[in-house]
Design a protein around this motif. Structure first.
Motif, PDB file in Angstrom:
ATOM      1  N   ASP A   1      -4.479   5.157  -4.474  1.00 41.19           N
ATOM      2  CA  ASP A   1      -5.802   4.546  -4.614  1.00 41.19           C
ATOM      3  C   ASP A   1      -6.522   5.089  -5.842  1.00 41.19           C
ATOM      4  O   ASP A   1      -5.890   5.524  -6.816  1.00 41.19           O
ATOM      5  CB  ASP A   1      -6.617   4.766  -3.334  1.00 41.19           C
ATOM      6  CG  ASP A   1      -6.742   6.249  -2.966  1.00 41.19           C
ATOM      7  OD1 ASP A   1      -6.405   7.122  -3.802  1.00 41.19           O
ATOM      8  OD2 ASP A   1      -7.195   6.549  -1.850  1.00 41.19           O
TER       9      ASP A   1
ATOM     10  N   ASP B   1     -10.664   6.733   3.071  1.00 42.13           N
ATOM     11  CA  ASP B   1      -9.349   6.120   2.945  1.00 42.13           C
ATOM     12  C   ASP B   1      -9.489   4.624   3.167  1.00 42.13           C
ATOM     13  O   ASP B   1     -10.378   4.158   3.889  1.00 42.13           O
ATOM     14  CB  ASP B   1      -8.382   6.707   3.976  1.00 42.13           C
ATOM     15  CG  ASP B   1      -8.046   8.164   3.686  1.00 42.13           C
ATOM     16  OD1 ASP B   1      -8.048   8.551   2.506  1.00 42.13           O
ATOM     17  OD2 ASP B   1      -7.800   8.914   4.656  1.00 42.13           O
TER      18      ASP B   1
ATOM     19  N   LYS C   1      -1.209   9.979  -4.526  1.00 42.61           N
ATOM     20  CA  LYS C   1      -2.004   8.916  -3.912  1.00 42.61           C
ATOM     21  C   LYS C   1      -1.694   7.581  -4.580  1.00 42.61           C
ATOM     22  O   LYS C   1      -1.034   7.511  -5.623  1.00 42.61           O
ATOM     23  CB  LYS C   1      -3.495   9.221  -4.049  1.00 42.61           C
ATOM     24  CG  LYS C   1      -3.926  10.556  -3.462  1.00 42.61           C
ATOM     25  CD  LYS C   1      -4.114  10.457  -1.974  1.00 42.61           C
ATOM     26  CE  LYS C   1      -4.765  11.720  -1.428  1.00 42.61           C
ATOM     27  NZ  LYS C   1      -4.975  11.644   0.032  1.00 42.61           N
TER      28      LYS C   1
END
Length: 213
Positions: A75, A184, A73
């Motif tokens: 984030d 998200d 990822k």
């Protein structure tokens, strides 16, 4: 009198030397250096040392990290160790029924961006995008229970904590820990002045921003 002054000077010198030779013990984990600082962990608390080994940010329990980080990822889920990026390090606090929201401290340990994001990308060139959480008190009902209005937006934010752009309003985010799923981020910076915005049921949209400022 001279001997007593010499003795006092020696004591001061020894005391000063002892202070400068700081030792930090009981360290469970040491993160890599980033921007001249490295995070060190004692139990569930993190502090930061400089390149001289001096503890410059004391141990605290709101520094964010995730030992089960997903490095695929980009984030919040990818934050394995606390690190400084563009002078900022992520902190976390729990709201509502234990839902985490994220903010940032500076290299002095001062909170410069209050925890208010449900998810956020790392800063790059002074800005980033994230999902903003906004809670407004509306009053009390007939049972004297407090009523709040919740709003969520994909936004762009700078390193001073200023929201520079609001994009899409987000819905269907449950703010109780049993039902909560980290959203998200629906806005991605592609280049300076160019951002991709995800619109529900319509896919991604490329948008030019006003970059006069």
């Amino acid at each position: 009198m001279k001997n007593s002054r010499k003795l006092w000077g020696l004591i001061v010198l020894m005391f000063t030397t002892a202070l400068s030779a700081q030792t930090i013990g009981n360290i469970d984990e040491i993160a890599p250096f980033s921007e001249g600082l490295a995070a060190v962990r004692q139990g569930e608390q993190w502090g930061f040392i400089n390149d001289q080994g001096t503890l410059v940010i004391d141990f605290r329990d709101d520094i964010y990290w995730n030992k089960n980080a997903d490095l695929s990822k980009e984030d919040v889920a990818a934050v394995k160790y606390p690190v400084f990026n563009e002078g900022l390090c992520m902190i976390v606090k729990k709201v509502e029924d234990g839902v985490p929201v994220f903010g940032f401290i500076n290299t002095k340990g001062e909170t410069v961006i209050e925890p208010q994001f449900l998810n956020i990308y790392p800063f790059e060139n002074g800005v980033t995008t994230g999902v903003l959480f906004d809670k407004t008190f509306r009053g009390e009902n007939e049972f004297k229970l407090k009523i709040y209005d919740y709003k969520f937006f994909d936004v762009m934010v700078n390193t001073q904590g200023e929201i520079t752009d609001y994009f899409e309003k987000r819905d269907h985010i449950q703010m109780t820990v049993k039902r909560y799923k980290m959203p998200d981020i629906g806005a991605k910076i592609l280049n300076k002045g160019l951002v991709a915005i995800h619109k529900q049921d319509k896919g991604w949209e490329i948008r030019k921003l006003d970059t006069k400022n």
